[in-house]
Scaffold this active site. Sequence first.
Site, mmCIF file in Angstrom:
data_model
loop_
_atom_site.group_PDB
_atom_site.id
_atom_site.type_symbol
_atom_site.label_atom_id
_atom_site.label_comp_id
_atom_site.label_asym_id
_atom_site.label_seq_id
_atom_site.Cartn_x
_atom_site.Cartn_y
_atom_site.Cartn_z
ATOM 1 N N HIS A 207 -8.514 0.149 -9.583
ATOM 2 C CA HIS A 207 -9.126 1.216 -10.404
ATOM 3 C C HIS A 207 -8.168 1.459 -11.572
ATOM 4 O O HIS A 207 -7.155 2.148 -11.425
ATOM 5 C CB HIS A 207 -9.275 2.454 -9.502
ATOM 6 C CG HIS A 207 -9.814 3.686 -10.148
ATOM 7 N ND1 HIS A 207 -11.047 4.218 -9.842
ATOM 8 C CD2 HIS A 207 -9.277 4.542 -11.058
ATOM 9 C CE1 HIS A 207 -11.252 5.330 -10.519
ATOM 10 N NE2 HIS A 207 -10.182 5.545 -11.268
ATOM 11 N N CYS A 240 -8.917 11.864 -16.559
ATOM 12 C CA CYS A 240 -8.772 12.694 -15.367
ATOM 13 C C CYS A 240 -8.316 14.074 -15.822
ATOM 14 O O CYS A 240 -7.356 14.198 -16.576
ATOM 15 C CB CYS A 240 -7.762 12.097 -14.392
ATOM 16 S SG CYS A 240 -7.480 13.174 -12.975
HETATM 17 P P1 HMG Z 1 -8.134 25.273 -3.413
HETATM 18 O O1 HMG Z 1 -8.223 26.316 -4.472
HETATM 19 O O2 HMG Z 1 -6.792 24.990 -2.825
HETATM 20 O O3 HMG Z 1 -9.185 25.462 -2.255
HETATM 21 O O4 HMG Z 1 -8.718 23.918 -4.015
HETATM 22 P P2 HMG Z 1 -9.631 26.688 -1.379
HETATM 23 O O5 HMG Z 1 -10.065 26.122 -0.071
HETATM 24 O O6 HMG Z 1 -8.576 27.761 -1.384
HETATM 25 O O7 HMG Z 1 -10.932 27.219 -2.153
HETATM 26 C C1 HMG Z 1 -10.865 27.843 -3.416
HETATM 27 C C2 HMG Z 1 -12.266 28.120 -3.928
HETATM 28 O O8 HMG Z 1 -12.985 26.884 -4.106
HETATM 29 C C3 HMG Z 1 -13.104 28.915 -2.944
HETATM 30 O O9 HMG Z 1 -14.030 29.667 -3.729
HETATM 31 C C4 HMG Z 1 -13.871 27.860 -2.179
HETATM 32 O O10 HMG Z 1 -15.067 28.323 -1.631
HETATM 33 C C5 HMG Z 1 -14.135 26.835 -3.256
HETATM 34 P P3 HMG Z 1 -13.786 31.224 -4.058
HETATM 35 O O11 HMG Z 1 -13.651 31.880 -2.719
HETATM 36 O O12 HMG Z 1 -12.504 31.289 -4.888
HETATM 37 O O13 HMG Z 1 -15.007 31.605 -4.867
HETATM 38 N N1 HMG Z 1 -14.265 25.465 -2.744
HETATM 39 C C6 HMG Z 1 -15.286 24.646 -3.055
HETATM 40 N N2 HMG Z 1 -16.372 24.808 -3.843
HETATM 41 C C7 HMG Z 1 -17.225 23.766 -3.944
HETATM 42 N N3 HMG Z 1 -17.013 22.574 -3.324
HETATM 43 C C8 HMG Z 1 -15.944 22.372 -2.537
HETATM 44 C C9 HMG Z 1 -15.027 23.451 -2.377
HETATM 45 N N4 HMG Z 1 -13.880 23.577 -1.690
HETATM 46 C C10 HMG Z 1 -13.427 24.816 -1.911
HETATM 47 N N5 HMG Z 1 -15.748 21.208 -1.944
HETATM 48 C C11 HMG Z 1 -9.826 21.795 -3.755
HETATM 49 C C12 HMG Z 1 -8.732 22.722 -3.255
HETATM 50 C C13 HMG Z 1 -9.594 20.443 -3.133
HETATM 51 C C14 HMG Z 1 -11.182 22.359 -3.369
HETATM 52 C C15 HMG Z 1 -9.722 21.737 -5.306
HETATM 53 O O14 HMG Z 1 -8.401 21.428 -5.655
HETATM 54 C C16 HMG Z 1 -10.628 20.699 -5.917
HETATM 55 O O15 HMG Z 1 -11.859 20.830 -5.869
HETATM 56 N N6 HMG Z 1 -10.046 19.650 -6.504
HETATM 57 C C17 HMG Z 1 -10.833 18.551 -7.080
HETATM 58 C C18 HMG Z 1 -10.054 17.889 -8.155
HETATM 59 C C19 HMG Z 1 -10.843 16.744 -8.727
HETATM 60 O O16 HMG Z 1 -12.049 16.620 -8.513
HETATM 61 N N7 HMG Z 1 -10.137 15.876 -9.480
HETATM 62 C C20 HMG Z 1 -10.752 14.743 -10.101
HETATM 63 C C21 HMG Z 1 -11.149 13.679 -9.137
HETATM 64 S S1 HMG Z 1 -9.787 12.662 -8.583
HETATM 65 C C22 HMG Z 1 -9.637 11.472 -9.823
HETATM 66 O O17 HMG Z 1 -10.259 11.571 -10.853
HETATM 67 C C23 HMG Z 1 -8.783 10.265 -9.542
HETATM 68 C C24 HMG Z 1 -9.603 9.014 -9.220
HETATM 69 O O18 HMG Z 1 -10.492 8.690 -10.258
HETATM 70 C C25 HMG Z 1 -8.658 7.828 -8.969
HETATM 71 C C26 HMG Z 1 -7.613 7.642 -10.085
HETATM 72 O O19 HMG Z 1 -7.974 7.522 -11.259
HETATM 73 O O20 HMG Z 1 -6.442 7.647 -9.712
HETATM 74 C C27 HMG Z 1 -10.425 9.218 -7.939
HETATM 75 MG MG MG Z 2 -9.914 7.617 -12.092
#
Ligand code: HMG
Ligand code: MG
Length: 299
Positions: A207, A240
Amino acid sequence: MPLPKHVRLVEVGPRDGLQNEAQPISIADKVRLVDDLTEAGLAYIEVGSFVSPKWVPQMAGSAEVFAGIRQRPGVTYAALAPNLRGFEDAVAAGVKEVAVFAAASEAFSQRNINCSISDSLKRFEPIMEAARSHGVRVRGYVSCVLGCPYEGKVSAAQVAPVARALHDMGCYEVSLGDTIGTGTAGDTRRLFEVVAAQVPRERLAGHFHDTYGQALANVYASLLEGISVFDSSVAGLGGCPYAKGATGNIASEDVLYLLQGLGIETGIDLDRLIAAGQRISGVLGRDNGSRVARARSAQ
Ligand code: HMG
Ligand code: MG
């Protein structure tokens, strides 16, 4: 190692490509993009993410996108799930395959998913268990395999145990992500050599983000290492949100052109793929990031 006869492209444009876009993109445009990619012959499309909308607002409508797309039998339509909540939302939206994502660097893990590498792996355990009971396949990602925006150089020795942990917990494939696109062909060959001692090559994917213009060379280096699955993004969309300055993934059109030149089968129609990329670039109001698409469209 002989080059593979067939390569599978994992189209990540609708997810990795669009997740970073600040401007609103309608559900209809997202659906149209996925449908165009299906028509182009992609066998695997990452459609969206079931992550927190506070962290990645652009992916908030992923369930609606799943509801709107025309799914062709035999094509995999996948989504990212960072935790059990995301997995359950994905299953409720009818998703049959999810991807979990870990990192090789602690700082990136904290910034991207707000926990340590080992906590993230623990967080994936219940997802794996639920996935088994729902018959959902799980793919794994490791980010920052050739460099981290916060920690700098990352060694293959840091990547291998994370890739192995994902494979051991049941990910059928582990995609190694050069999130910030700093890796070179030499780094890539060494990376796969080291990781392949822990995870079989046929379970690994590449990737590559193209920030430093090295992604196509890195795909070729990976092919020489026996890797036959690559993630790419139509029109080179993306970046990202937690890796400042990271550009899009390698453009699907450019990888396809390389593979066609090597006589490697993919099942994808280049002209249709270019048309899909042109359309979404128009929607976003920007130049197509694929060199091949730009060259063909100028003819
Ligand atoms: P957190 O703040 O530590 O989680 O985030 P939490 O459990 O304390 O929850 C905080 C709030 O988020 C709460 O809502 C939860 O309900 C909600 P509030 O009470 O504040 O209203 N929540 C959610 N809502 C919807 N869907 C969920 C969910 N989980 C909790 N699944 C968490 C931790 C992992 C959720 C957060 O950090 C997150 O969503 N991160 C995603 C980051 C992301 O998507 N990054 C991009 C993708 S990775 C990438 O691009 C790399 C890749 O392409 C490979 C590469 O290039 O290397 C794959
Ligand atoms: Mg990526």
